[in-house]
Motif scaffolding. Structure first.
Motif, short mmCIF file in Angstrom:
data_model
loop_
_atom_site.label_atom_id
_atom_site.label_comp_id
_atom_site.label_asym_id
_atom_site.label_seq_id
_atom_site.Cartn_x
_atom_site.Cartn_y
_atom_site.Cartn_z
N SER A 245 0.83 -1.20 0.00
CA SER A 245 0.00 0.00 0.00
C SER A 245 0.86 1.25 0.00
O SER A 245 0.35 2.36 0.14
N ASP A 246 2.20 1.08 -0.13
CA ASP A 246 3.13 2.20 -0.19
C ASP A 246 4.38 1.77 -0.93
O ASP A 246 5.16 0.96 -0.43
N THR A 251 11.17 0.81 -2.56
CA THR A 251 12.19 1.62 -3.21
C THR A 251 13.60 1.06 -3.06
O THR A 251 14.34 0.97 -4.04
N PRO A 252 14.04 0.64 -1.84
CA PRO A 252 15.40 0.09 -1.73
C PRO A 252 15.61 -1.15 -2.60
O PRO A 252 16.68 -1.30 -3.21
N ALA A 253 14.62 -2.04 -2.65
CA ALA A 253 14.76 -3.25 -3.47
C ALA A 253 14.82 -2.90 -4.95
O ALA A 253 15.62 -3.46 -5.71
N PHE A 254 14.01 -1.94 -5.37
CA PHE A 254 14.02 -1.54 -6.77
C PHE A 254 15.37 -0.93 -7.14
O PHE A 254 15.94 -1.25 -8.19
N LYS A 255 15.90 -0.08 -6.28
CA LYS A 255 17.19 0.54 -6.56
C LYS A 255 18.30 -0.51 -6.61
O LYS A 255 19.22 -0.44 -7.42
N SER A 265 7.55 8.11 -8.90
CA SER A 265 6.88 8.39 -7.63
C SER A 265 5.37 8.23 -7.82
O SER A 265 4.75 8.98 -8.58
N VAL A 266 4.80 7.24 -7.15
CA VAL A 266 3.37 6.97 -7.20
C VAL A 266 2.85 6.88 -5.78
O VAL A 266 3.43 6.17 -4.95
N LYS A 267 1.77 7.58 -5.47
CA LYS A 267 1.15 7.52 -4.15
C LYS A 267 -0.08 6.64 -4.23
O LYS A 267 -1.01 6.90 -4.99
N LEU A 268 -0.07 5.54 -3.49
CA LEU A 268 -1.18 4.59 -3.51
C LEU A 268 -2.24 4.98 -2.49
O LEU A 268 -1.93 5.32 -1.34
N PHE A 296 -4.93 5.53 -7.08
CA PHE A 296 -3.59 6.03 -6.82
C PHE A 296 -3.46 7.43 -7.42
O PHE A 296 -4.32 7.90 -8.18
N GLN A 297 -2.36 8.10 -7.06
CA GLN A 297 -2.08 9.44 -7.56
C GLN A 297 -0.70 9.45 -8.20
O GLN A 297 0.25 8.90 -7.66
#
Length: 326
Positions: A245-246, A251-255, A265-268, A296-297
């Motif tokens: 849900s966030d 982010t750390p795994a993706f990087k 940047s996506v806000k769920l 989402f936004q």
């Protein structure tokens, strides 16, 4: 005294006809120099201290004593470990040397257990059974030289559990079984994410590191991940299911896997679910799968639903077959 080794001791002979006696010795050595003579170039630095008493009769011998190594550096094509300290009593004979209870520390963690070195041709066989505790996840990932490079690892977690390993000579035919737990730690920064979980699997090193994950479960504050499969070879595939849900949790795994400094940047406002697979090598991993999300936004615009096929690699971010609803 010889290159890299200094030995002092005393010898007592009790039978000149059939040689028998006792040898007491103390030795100090430089690991790098000793490794050259033993043909073990993966050992790069460190020192060793040895105290031992050896009894012998003809070709048979038995020994006992203590060994301490400090600041050992090991570097292979797949991993690097610096600052390894090792202490243990030992028992030995012409067939093997046993370390009945050793303590080793490196990378911020501690391992305790039993080790055996068996003398056989063409190379000695090593066997370790250990209990691991307190190993920071970030330093463990950083030791995987090919996988990590200069990438950052933004998860706060410590690794504990059991680890069995067997290999011969210069880490030839390396095989390891592990059952590990991840315990979350307090985050020291807004970009650090506490992580808990468990991982059960098997690793080989011949010559590259290949992981076979039987089952792994991870939990971040607002996300879960489950996975199984193989990682580390061009043919490897690791099945993934992620619910979040966030996206900040991920982010750390993706990087780490994509190797990019920034992500979209996506806000769920609801839960997003990704089902897919991770393939490729540690140097170039690739992730592909299906992403589904509710509201989402993105860049100030609100959306009600998204479905898309996603692919990501160090030099690739692709979104296809997408469907957005407002």
């Amino acid at each position: 005294q010889c290159a890299g080794l200094h030995v002092t001791g005393s010898l007592t002979l009790t039978n000149w006809t059939n040689p028998a006696g006792t040898l007491s010795l103390q030795a100090t050595g430089d690991i790098k120099e000793l490794a050259k003579g033993l043909g073990l170039p993966d050992l790069r630095a460190g020192t060793v201290e040895l105290k031992s008493e050896l009894t012998f009769r003809k070709a048979d011998w038995n020994a006992q004593g203590q060994i301490h190594t400090r600041q050992i550096s090991i570097q292979t094509s797949s991993f690097k470990v610096d600052g390894l300290d090792f202490s243990s009593q030992f028992l030995g004979n012409s067939q093997q040397i046993e370390f009945p209870h050793f303590t080793a520390s490196a990378l911020g963690g501690v391992a305790e257990g039993r080790g055996v070195v068996t003398f056989q041709s063409p190379a000695p066989q090593f066997s370790v059974r250990a209990q691991l505790r307190g190993l920071p996840l970030a330093t463990a990932l950083s030791s995987l030289s090919r996988a990590s490079g200069t990438r950052s690892h933004g998860y706060a977690s410590q690794i504990s559990g059991t680890l069995d390993a067997d290999w011969n000579g210069r880490f030839g035919n390396f095989s390891s079984h592990f059952n590990l737990r991840l315990q979350p730690q307090a985050a020291r920064g807004s970009d650090i994410v506490p992580l808990s979980g468990s991982i059960l699997g098997h690793a080989t090193l011949a010559p590259d590191l290949v992981l076979e994950i039987q089952d792994a479960q991870f939990q971040a504050p607002r996300s879960t991940l489950s996975t199984h499969g193989t990682l580390g070879s061009p043919q490897a595939k690791l099945a993934l299911r992620v619910a979040t849900s966030d996206f900040e949790d991920l982010t750390p795994a993706f990087k780490f896997f994509a190797g990019t400094p920034e992500i979209v940047s996506v806000k769920l406002d609801s839960q997003a679910i990704f089902s897919g697979e991770l393939s490729g090598t540690p140097a170039r991993p690739e992730i592909r799968g299906r992403l589904e999300a509710g509201s989402f936004q993105f860049r100030g615009a609100a959306w009600d639903k998204m479905e898309a096929t996603v692919a990501a690699a160090p030099d690739l971010l692709e979104i296809s077959s997408g469907h957005l609803t407002r």
